[in-house]
Design a protein around this motif. Structure first.
Motif, PDB file in Angstrom:
ATOM      1  N   ASN A   1       0.798  -1.664   0.526  1.00 61.85           N
ATOM      2  CA  ASN A   1      -0.083  -0.219  -0.272  1.00 61.85           C
ATOM      3  C   ASN A   1       0.725   1.398  -0.281  1.00 61.85           C
ATOM      4  O   ASN A   1       0.136   1.884  -0.364  1.00 61.85           O
ATOM      5  N   LEU A   2       2.187   2.298   0.480  1.00 63.03           N
ATOM      6  CA  LEU A   2       2.937   2.043   0.570  1.00 63.03           C
ATOM      7  C   LEU A   2       3.352   2.719  -1.058  1.00 63.03           C
ATOM      8  O   LEU A   2       3.346   3.496  -1.285  1.00 63.03           O
ATOM      9  N   SER A   3       3.609   1.577  -1.322  1.00 62.73           N
ATOM     10  CA  SER A   3       4.623   1.543  -3.152  1.00 62.73           C
ATOM     11  C   SER A   3       3.597   2.376  -3.751  1.00 62.73           C
ATOM     12  O   SER A   3       3.166   3.478  -4.406  1.00 62.73           O
ATOM     13  N   ASN A   4       1.928   2.130  -3.753  1.00 64.85           N
ATOM     14  CA  ASN A   4       0.631   2.362  -4.568  1.00 64.85           C
ATOM     15  C   ASN A   4       0.919   3.962  -4.102  1.00 64.85           C
ATOM     16  O   ASN A   4       0.537   4.852  -5.335  1.00 64.85           O
TER      17      ASN A   4
ATOM     18  N   ARG B   1      12.167  10.162 -11.346  1.00 63.17           N
ATOM     19  CA  ARG B   1      12.195   8.430 -11.232  1.00 63.17           C
ATOM     20  C   ARG B   1      12.687   7.424 -10.482  1.00 63.17           C
ATOM     21  O   ARG B   1      12.713   6.630 -10.299  1.00 63.17           O
ATOM     22  N   ALA B   2      13.815   8.224  -9.598  1.00 66.49           N
ATOM     23  CA  ALA B   2      13.933   7.853  -8.144  1.00 66.49           C
ATOM     24  C   ALA B   2      13.101   7.387  -7.172  1.00 66.49           C
ATOM     25  O   ALA B   2      13.299   6.285  -6.601  1.00 66.49           O
ATOM     26  N   LEU B   3      12.375   8.153  -7.584  1.00 65.71           N
ATOM     27  CA  LEU B   3      10.443   8.071  -6.424  1.00 65.71           C
ATOM     28  C   LEU B   3       9.796   6.872  -7.484  1.00 65.71           C
ATOM     29  O   LEU B   3       9.808   5.857  -6.465  1.00 65.71           O
ATOM     30  N   TYR B   4       9.596   6.277  -8.671  1.00 61.35           N
ATOM     31  CA  TYR B   4       9.011   5.320  -8.962  1.00 61.35           C
ATOM     32  C   TYR B   4      10.070   4.007  -8.634  1.00 61.35           C
ATOM     33  O   TYR B   4       9.245   2.596  -8.540  1.00 61.35           O
ATOM     34  N   LEU B   5      11.277   4.214  -8.575  1.00 58.66           N
ATOM     35  CA  LEU B   5      12.598   3.405  -8.335  1.00 58.66           C
ATOM     36  C   LEU B   5      12.008   2.630  -7.118  1.00 58.66           C
ATOM     37  O   LEU B   5      12.091   1.108  -6.882  1.00 58.66           O
ATOM     38  N   VAL B   6      12.616   3.522  -6.213  1.00 60.08           N
ATOM     39  CA  VAL B   6      12.077   3.458  -4.285  1.00 60.08           C
ATOM     40  C   VAL B   6      10.529   2.483  -3.923  1.00 60.08           C
ATOM     41  O   VAL B   6      10.692   1.552  -3.571  1.00 60.08           O
ATOM     42  N   ALA B   7       9.428   3.296  -5.466  1.00 63.62           N
ATOM     43  CA  ALA B   7       8.264   2.787  -4.971  1.00 63.62           C
ATOM     44  C   ALA B   7       7.895   1.276  -5.364  1.00 63.62           C
ATOM     45  O   ALA B   7       7.489   0.293  -4.755  1.00 63.62           O
ATOM     46  N   ALA B   8       8.752   1.073  -6.990  1.00 60.01           N
ATOM     47  CA  ALA B   8       8.803  -0.240  -7.223  1.00 60.01           C
ATOM     48  C   ALA B   8       9.911  -1.345  -6.358  1.00 60.01           C
ATOM     49  O   ALA B   8       9.248  -2.653  -5.686  1.00 60.01           O
ATOM     50  N   ALA B   9      10.985  -0.868  -5.878  1.00 56.92           N
ATOM     51  CA  ALA B   9      11.398  -1.607  -4.480  1.00 56.92           C
ATOM     52  C   ALA B   9      10.529  -1.649  -3.449  1.00 56.92           C
ATOM     53  O   ALA B   9      10.589  -3.169  -2.645  1.00 56.92           O
TER      54      ALA B   9
ATOM     55  N   THR C   1       5.822  -0.443 -12.137  1.00 58.63           N
ATOM     56  CA  THR C   1       6.039   0.848 -11.047  1.00 58.63           C
ATOM     57  C   THR C   1       7.428   0.832 -10.848  1.00 58.63           C
ATOM     58  O   THR C   1       7.734   2.409 -12.053  1.00 58.63           O
ATOM     59  N   ALA C   2       8.090  -0.028 -12.012  1.00 59.30           N
ATOM     60  CA  ALA C   2       9.434   0.810 -12.441  1.00 59.30           C
ATOM     61  C   ALA C   2       9.438   1.231 -14.161  1.00 59.30           C
ATOM     62  O   ALA C   2       9.995   1.720 -14.097  1.00 59.30           O
ATOM     63  N   ALA C   3       8.053   0.881 -14.489  1.00 53.83           N
ATOM     64  CA  ALA C   3       7.634   1.166 -15.476  1.00 53.83           C
ATOM     65  C   ALA C   3       7.682   2.612 -16.045  1.00 53.83           C
ATOM     66  O   ALA C   3       8.321   2.988 -16.540  1.00 53.83           O
ATOM     67  N   LEU C   4       7.339   2.910 -14.703  1.00 55.68           N
ATOM     68  CA  LEU C   4       7.265   4.405 -15.056  1.00 55.68           C
ATOM     69  C   LEU C   4       8.626   5.430 -15.023  1.00 55.68           C
ATOM     70  O   LEU C   4       8.345   6.928 -15.502  1.00 55.68           O
TER      71      LEU C   4
ATOM     72  N   ILE D   1      13.175  12.387  -1.728  1.00 56.43           N
ATOM     73  CA  ILE D   1      13.188  11.520  -3.198  1.00 56.43           C
ATOM     74  C   ILE D   1      13.164  12.652  -4.697  1.00 56.43           C
ATOM     75  O   ILE D   1      14.318  12.781  -4.672  1.00 56.43           O
ATOM     76  N   VAL D   2      12.044  13.555  -4.036  1.00 60.55           N
ATOM     77  CA  VAL D   2      11.293  14.009  -5.331  1.00 60.55           C
ATOM     78  C   VAL D   2      12.932  15.052  -5.473  1.00 60.55           C
ATOM     79  O   VAL D   2      13.187  15.712  -6.159  1.00 60.55           O
ATOM     80  N   THR D   3      12.411  15.621  -4.273  1.00 59.42           N
ATOM     81  CA  THR D   3      13.218  17.162  -3.962  1.00 59.42           C
ATOM     82  C   THR D   3      14.620  17.184  -3.985  1.00 59.42           C
ATOM     83  O   THR D   3      15.705  17.757  -4.781  1.00 59.42           O
ATOM     84  N   TYR D   4      15.929  15.756  -3.700  1.00 63.45           N
ATOM     85  CA  TYR D   4      16.694  16.173  -3.721  1.00 63.45           C
ATOM     86  C   TYR D   4      17.602  14.653  -3.914  1.00 63.45           C
ATOM     87  O   TYR D   4      18.529  14.588  -3.872  1.00 63.45           O
ATOM     88  N   LEU D   5      16.594  13.772  -4.583  1.00 60.97           N
ATOM     89  CA  LEU D   5      17.665  12.067  -3.941  1.00 60.97           C
ATOM     90  C   LEU D   5      17.052  11.632  -5.751  1.00 60.97           C
ATOM     91  O   LEU D   5      17.663  10.629  -6.028  1.00 60.97           O
ATOM     92  N   GLY D   6      17.752  12.534  -7.016  1.00 57.69           N
ATOM     93  CA  GLY D   6      17.091  12.245  -8.105  1.00 57.69           C
ATOM     94  C   GLY D   6      15.320  12.459  -8.775  1.00 57.69           C
ATOM     95  O   GLY D   6      15.509  11.995  -9.699  1.00 57.69           O
TER      96      GLY D   6
END
Length: 416
Positions: free
Chosen positions: A245-248, A392-400, A315-318, A384-389
């Motif tokens: 649910n957090l990923s979603n 793209r980084a947000l959706y990779l973290v969500a996929a993980a 999610t990774a596809a995004l 994540i969006v502001t400082y860490l990429g």
């Protein structure tokens, strides 16, 4: 052991009929109408009207009101679930709370209809969350009370379908009723009317007065801690639901901004509407089918694992396929995965409940795994969006995160 106690606390073996399932699903959908008419449309309209006199932006006021309601929701669901477990009314353990919760929710929605400022708006929304969570806790607890294990997938699927339709109907009533006040009134009426078929036509199971545990505040409060060491299957199931649910939630939170800033979509608002429709269609197509399939093969974990993996891939596809066609495909695949997950994970959760006496409370604690990600997602996504990429980084973290949830299902031992 009395007959009443055996009926209320024994593991159910008699299949429920279509009428019972339809009535409970309608009640569930009616509760979601009461939640999502305000959340999608009405609260935002009031925030726009009330914000100029507060010194806050409309976005900040809306966030403050909905955040306060989320805190109430986190606490109310397990508390009312526990109270329904201990209820010995003639109408049963759950029905009194469905009646009181839906009626109270309707009154709170009418209070919102007449709100003239931000404080009444906040009070009204907190009361909506308080009362409708009482009804929702009782509705979900009715499933393990009445439904045999190998029928819970299909019943969970119909409850999930009703939830989706409740969101759509609530949004439609809020949009088409003819103003904010009329929208609240329409949602209030639907919330009450929608629970009546279940309340009036179906007998709830009663708990004999002598079978209710002795009351003390210490034991009542201590009961909300479900030790992962004593109940490892429940602990792993809770963590799985929380992570997926957090990923979603991370996927949905900045979707508008992703389309606007990441894909440079010409009309991002319309893009969100299209992606939501695509996601909803595929979700509706699988939410009941997944539950039926799971019941027929008698297994839960493979469905939860592969639905979580499918959602992680989408999610990774995004992140890796940053195009408008890629977003449409991802939305469709996410709907397929989340539809199966919604129905089968609900069945799995009811299968790992420790005791019949505490079904409502334990499901309330489990439901925290639905609400808590809505609070955690903004705190995790913003840095994540502001400082860490960026996105793209947000959706990779969500996929993980979603993939971790799917993998951890394997740690559950008591369910196939």
């Amino acid at each position: 052991m009395t007959t009443v106690r055996a009926a209320a606390l024994a593991e159910p073996v008699e299949p429920v009929g279509r009428g019972w399932t339809a009535a409970l699903s309608l009640a569930n959908g009616a509760i979601w109408v009461g939640w999502f008419g305000p959340l999608q449309i009405l609260l935002a309209s009031q925030a726009k009207d009330f914000a100029p006199g507060t010194g806050m932006s409309k976005e900040a006021l809306l966030a403050w009101v909905t955040g306060a309601g989320a805190v109430v929701s986190l606490l109310a669901n397990p508390v009312f679930g526990a109270l329904s477990d201990r209820t010995t009314a003639r109408r049963g353990r759950r029905t009194p709370w469905i009646v009181a919760g839906s009626a109270g929710g309707a009154l709170a929605l009418l209070l919102l209809a007449g709100a003239r400022g931000p404080w009444t708006m906040a009070l009204g929304w907190c009361l909506v969350q308080l009362t409708l969570n009482a009804a929702f806790a009782a509705v979900t607890a009715a499933v393990p009370d009445r439904v045999p294990r190998l029928q819970r997938g299909v019943v969970g699927g119909w409850l999930g379908a009703a939830q989706i339709l409740g969101v759509v109907v609530g949004t439609g009533l809020a949009t088409l009723a003819g103003g904010t006040g009329a929208g609240y009134v329409a949602c209030a009426v639907f919330t009450v009317v929608g629970v009546l078929p279940y309340v009036l036509r179906h007998q709830d199971l009663r708990l004999a007065p002598g079978d209710r545990p002795a009351w003390s505040w210490r034991s009542f409060l201590a009961g909300f801690w479900l030790s992962p060491r004593r109940h490892p299957d429940l602990g792993w199931a809770w963590l799985t639901r929380f992570l997926i649910n957090l990923s979603n939630s991370l996927v949905l939170l900045y979707l508008l901004y992703y389309l606007r800033d990441g894909l440079h979509h010409a009309d991002p608002e319309q893009g969100v509407l299209i992606l939501t429709a695509v996601n909803g269609l595929t979700l509706m197509a699988t939410v009941v089918c997944g539950g039926i399939w799971s019941d027929r093969v008698g297994r839960r974990k493979p469905f939860v694992v592969w639905s979580g993996v499918l959602m992680a891939v989408a999610t990774a596809a995004l992140a890796g396929w940053e195009t408008w066609p890629g977003a449409i495909v991802a939305a469709a695949v996410l709907g397929v995965g989340f539809g199966v997950f919604t129905s089968v994970d609900f069945a799995l959760m009811t299968d790992v409940l420790p005791t019949a006496l505490d079904r409502g409370k334990d499901l309330g604690v489990i439901n925290v795994a639905n609400a808590l990600p809505q609070v955690a997602a903004p705190a995790l996504a913003a840095p994540i969006v502001t400082y860490l990429g960026g996105y793209r980084a947000l959706y990779l973290v969500a996929a993980a995160i979603g993939l971790a949830g799917a993998v951890l299902v394997g740690r559950i031992r008591g369910v196939d």
